[in-house]
Design a protein around this motif. Structure first.
Motif, PDB file in Angstrom:
ATOM      1  N   UNK B  62      21.627  37.536  42.028  1.00 16.07           N
ATOM      2  CA  UNK B  62      21.669  37.622  43.490  1.00 16.07           C
ATOM      3  C   UNK B  62      22.802  36.805  44.100  1.00 16.07           C
ATOM      4  N   UNK B  63      23.422  35.956  43.294  1.00 17.62           N
ATOM      5  CA  UNK B  63      24.581  35.199  43.815  1.00 17.62           C
ATOM      6  C   UNK B  63      25.700  36.160  44.232  1.00 17.62           C
ATOM      7  N   UNK B  64      25.652  37.335  43.678  1.00 20.84           N
ATOM      8  CA  UNK B  64      26.631  38.366  44.016  1.00 20.84           C
ATOM      9  C   UNK B  64      26.032  39.249  45.119  1.00 20.84           C
ATOM     10  N   UNK B  65      26.716  39.289  46.244  1.00 21.18           N
ATOM     11  CA  UNK B  65      26.243  40.132  47.336  1.00 21.18           C
ATOM     12  C   UNK B  65      27.437  40.821  47.973  1.00 21.18           C
ATOM     13  N   UNK B  66      27.140  41.818  48.771  1.00 23.83           N
ATOM     14  CA  UNK B  66      28.238  42.570  49.360  1.00 23.83           C
ATOM     15  C   UNK B  66      27.901  43.101  50.726  1.00 23.83           C
ATOM     16  N   UNK B  67      28.895  43.779  51.253  1.00 17.25           N
ATOM     17  CA  UNK B  67      28.733  44.362  52.574  1.00 17.25           C
ATOM     18  C   UNK B  67      29.726  45.500  52.710  1.00 17.25           C
ATOM     19  N   UNK B  68      29.319  46.512  53.456  1.00 18.96           N
ATOM     20  CA  UNK B  68      30.262  47.584  53.809  1.00 18.96           C
ATOM     21  C   UNK B  68      30.265  47.729  55.320  1.00 18.96           C
ATOM     22  N   UNK B  69      31.435  47.863  55.872  1.00 25.41           N
ATOM     23  CA  UNK B  69      31.606  47.941  57.312  1.00 25.41           C
ATOM     24  C   UNK B  69      31.704  49.401  57.756  1.00 25.41           C
ATOM     25  N   UNK B  70      31.557  49.638  59.070  1.00 33.12           N
ATOM     26  CA  UNK B  70      31.623  51.025  59.566  1.00 33.12           C
ATOM     27  C   UNK B  70      32.918  51.745  59.209  1.00 33.12           C
ATOM     28  N   UNK B  71      34.002  51.007  59.009  1.00 30.39           N
ATOM     29  CA  UNK B  71      35.272  51.662  58.644  1.00 30.39           C
ATOM     30  C   UNK B  71      35.385  51.864  57.125  1.00 30.39           C
ATOM     31  N   UNK B  72      34.278  51.653  56.416  1.00 34.36           N
ATOM     32  CA  UNK B  72      34.149  51.861  54.964  1.00 34.36           C
ATOM     33  C   UNK B  72      34.722  50.722  54.122  1.00 34.36           C
ATOM     34  N   UNK B  73      35.407  49.773  54.740  1.00 37.20           N
ATOM     35  CA  UNK B  73      35.884  48.640  53.956  1.00 37.20           C
ATOM     36  C   UNK B  73      34.695  47.815  53.478  1.00 37.20           C
ATOM     37  N   UNK B  74      34.969  46.962  52.508  1.00 37.28           N
ATOM     38  CA  UNK B  74      33.851  46.251  51.878  1.00 37.28           C
ATOM     39  C   UNK B  74      34.243  44.830  51.513  1.00 37.28           C
ATOM     40  N   UNK B  75      33.245  43.987  51.401  1.00 33.33           N
ATOM     41  CA  UNK B  75      33.416  42.612  50.926  1.00 33.33           C
ATOM     42  C   UNK B  75      32.478  42.350  49.767  1.00 33.33           C
ATOM     43  N   UNK B  76      32.956  41.518  48.853  1.00 32.27           N
ATOM     44  CA  UNK B  76      32.135  41.016  47.760  1.00 32.27           C
ATOM     45  C   UNK B  76      32.046  39.513  47.939  1.00 32.27           C
ATOM     46  N   UNK B  77      30.839  38.985  48.001  1.00 36.51           N
ATOM     47  CA  UNK B  77      30.620  37.554  48.124  1.00 36.51           C
ATOM     48  C   UNK B  77      29.964  37.027  46.853  1.00 36.51           C
ATOM     49  N   UNK B  78      30.457  35.896  46.398  1.00 34.43           N
ATOM     50  CA  UNK B  78      29.831  35.235  45.257  1.00 34.43           C
ATOM     51  C   UNK B  78      29.551  33.795  45.661  1.00 34.43           C
ATOM     52  N   UNK B  79      28.288  33.391  45.570  1.00 36.08           N
ATOM     53  CA  UNK B  79      27.875  32.028  45.903  1.00 36.08           C
ATOM     54  C   UNK B  79      27.740  31.180  44.646  1.00 36.08           C
ATOM     55  N   UNK B  80      27.758  29.878  44.849  1.00 34.93           N
ATOM     56  CA  UNK B  80      27.518  28.925  43.749  1.00 34.93           C
ATOM     57  C   UNK B  80      28.305  29.317  42.506  1.00 34.93           C
ATOM     58  N   UNK B  81      29.603  29.380  42.637  1.00 30.19           N
ATOM     59  CA  UNK B  81      30.470  29.858  41.563  1.00 30.19           C
ATOM     60  C   UNK B  81      30.278  29.075  40.266  1.00 30.19           C
ATOM     61  N   UNK B  82      30.293  29.830  39.178  1.00 31.53           N
ATOM     62  CA  UNK B  82      30.236  29.273  37.832  1.00 31.53           C
ATOM     63  C   UNK B  82      31.568  29.536  37.134  1.00 31.53           C
ATOM     64  N   UNK B  83      31.836  28.738  36.108  1.00 32.51           N
ATOM     65  CA  UNK B  83      33.076  28.958  35.348  1.00 32.51           C
ATOM     66  C   UNK B  83      33.126  30.382  34.802  1.00 32.51           C
ATOM     67  N   UNK B  84      31.959  30.903  34.435  1.00 35.09           N
ATOM     68  CA  UNK B  84      31.875  32.246  33.863  1.00 35.09           C
ATOM     69  C   UNK B  84      32.154  33.362  34.843  1.00 35.09           C
ATOM     70  N   UNK B  85      32.286  33.012  36.123  1.00 37.46           N
ATOM     71  CA  UNK B  85      32.615  34.039  37.124  1.00 37.46           C
ATOM     72  C   UNK B  85      34.111  34.321  37.155  1.00 37.46           C
ATOM     73  N   UNK B  86      34.868  33.542  36.420  1.00 37.51           N
ATOM     74  CA  UNK B  86      36.316  33.779  36.343  1.00 37.51           C
ATOM     75  C   UNK B  86      36.569  35.149  35.721  1.00 37.51           C
ATOM     76  N   UNK B  87      37.258  35.994  36.464  1.00 34.93           N
ATOM     77  CA  UNK B  87      37.474  37.367  36.006  1.00 34.93           C
ATOM     78  C   UNK B  87      38.369  38.082  36.997  1.00 34.93           C
ATOM     79  N   UNK B  88      38.706  39.321  36.641  1.00 35.96           N
ATOM     80  CA  UNK B  88      39.396  40.221  37.570  1.00 35.96           C
ATOM     81  C   UNK B  88      38.315  41.053  38.250  1.00 35.96           C
ATOM     82  N   UNK B  89      38.325  41.062  39.572  1.00 43.95           N
ATOM     83  CA  UNK B  89      37.340  41.832  40.307  1.00 43.95           C
ATOM     84  C   UNK B  89      38.021  43.075  40.868  1.00 43.95           C
ATOM     85  N   UNK B  90      37.494  44.211  40.467  1.00 40.45           N
ATOM     86  CA  UNK B  90      38.082  45.494  40.843  1.00 40.45           C
ATOM     87  C   UNK B  90      37.221  46.201  41.878  1.00 40.45           C
ATOM     88  N   UNK B  91      37.894  46.778  42.835  1.00 43.91           N
ATOM     89  CA  UNK B  91      37.236  47.621  43.819  1.00 43.91           C
ATOM     90  C   UNK B  91      37.647  49.062  43.529  1.00 43.91           C
TER      91      UNK B  91
END
Lengths: 109, 114
Positions: B62-91
């Protein structure tokens, strides 16, 4: 469980030689299989889909449900084919892809 | 058409911090999916948004959450970051009616957690 395996991390062939990138999958329903390619410093892009039975850049792939495979083939490799290749599965229920770990193809001159 | 655009391209965060990544889909596309690609691995599905709602979710906490706006754009939120979250995030974006044609991917955001 849905899973895609690509047994080779790296495949090196000489220019003009045939190439086959292996892909096996596990899925209980009727999967849709795709090949994606990522050239150096470029974004991931769709190469081909099994349902269209097309040939793109000389590559073809046949879905073999008996062997649960979707191998990518090209009869004569070119240096510009050097890239990272990902096999991906999309199920009938969701809209997401399950990707394999990828195979780096290196075509030597 | 610029295709799928993601921002920022690179990001360095400290463990425990929060991060927001942004994505603008390709023109005409209404569905946005997020993937995490760790080094040496294939992309892993995080979740997908359509009509401003999370439509499907992969095996991410659940630390990973998101949102989409009316114009279809989107956000990805990550809380309480861990070292293991290091990565390439693709949309990746698609049009719900032609998703079988595959997705259009962005260049990704490289997140490094230190």
């Amino acid at each position: 469980a849905q899973r895609v395996t690509q047994p080779e991390k790296l495949l090196s062939v000489f220019k003009g030689a045939p190439v086959e990138l292996k892909c096996n999958y596990s899925y209980s329903g009727s999967p849709e299989l795709f090949w994606y390619v990522q050239y150096s410093r470029q974004r991931l892009q769709l190469l081909l889909r099994h349902i269209s039975r097309e040939s793109i850049k000389g590559f073809t792939a046949d879905l073999n449900k008996g062997e649960t495979s979707f191998h990518l083939k090209k009869p004569f490799a070119q240096e510009e084919d050097s890239a990272m290749y990902y096999c991906a599965l999309k199920n009938n229920y969701g809209q997401n892809f399950v990707f394999g770990p990828g195979t780096r193809l290196s075509v030597l001159p | 058409d610029a295709g799928v655009t993601q921002s920022p391209t690179h990001l360095i965060k400290t463990r425990g911090q929060q991060v927001t990544l942004r994505c603008s889909p390709k023109s005409g596309h209404d569905t946005v999916s997020w993937y995490q690609q760790a080094l040496g691995q294939g992309p892993q599905f995080i979740f997908q948004y359509y009509e401003e709602e999370e439509r499907q979710r992969g095996n991410f906490p659940d630390r990973f959450s998101g949102h989409q706006f009316p114009n279809y754009s989107s956000e990805l939120n990550v809380n309480a970051l861990l070292l293991g979250d290091s990565a390439l995030y693709l949309c990746a974006s698609s049009f719900i009616g032609t998703a079988n044609y595959g997705y259009t991917f962005g260049s990704g955001t490289r997140l490094t957690v230190v």
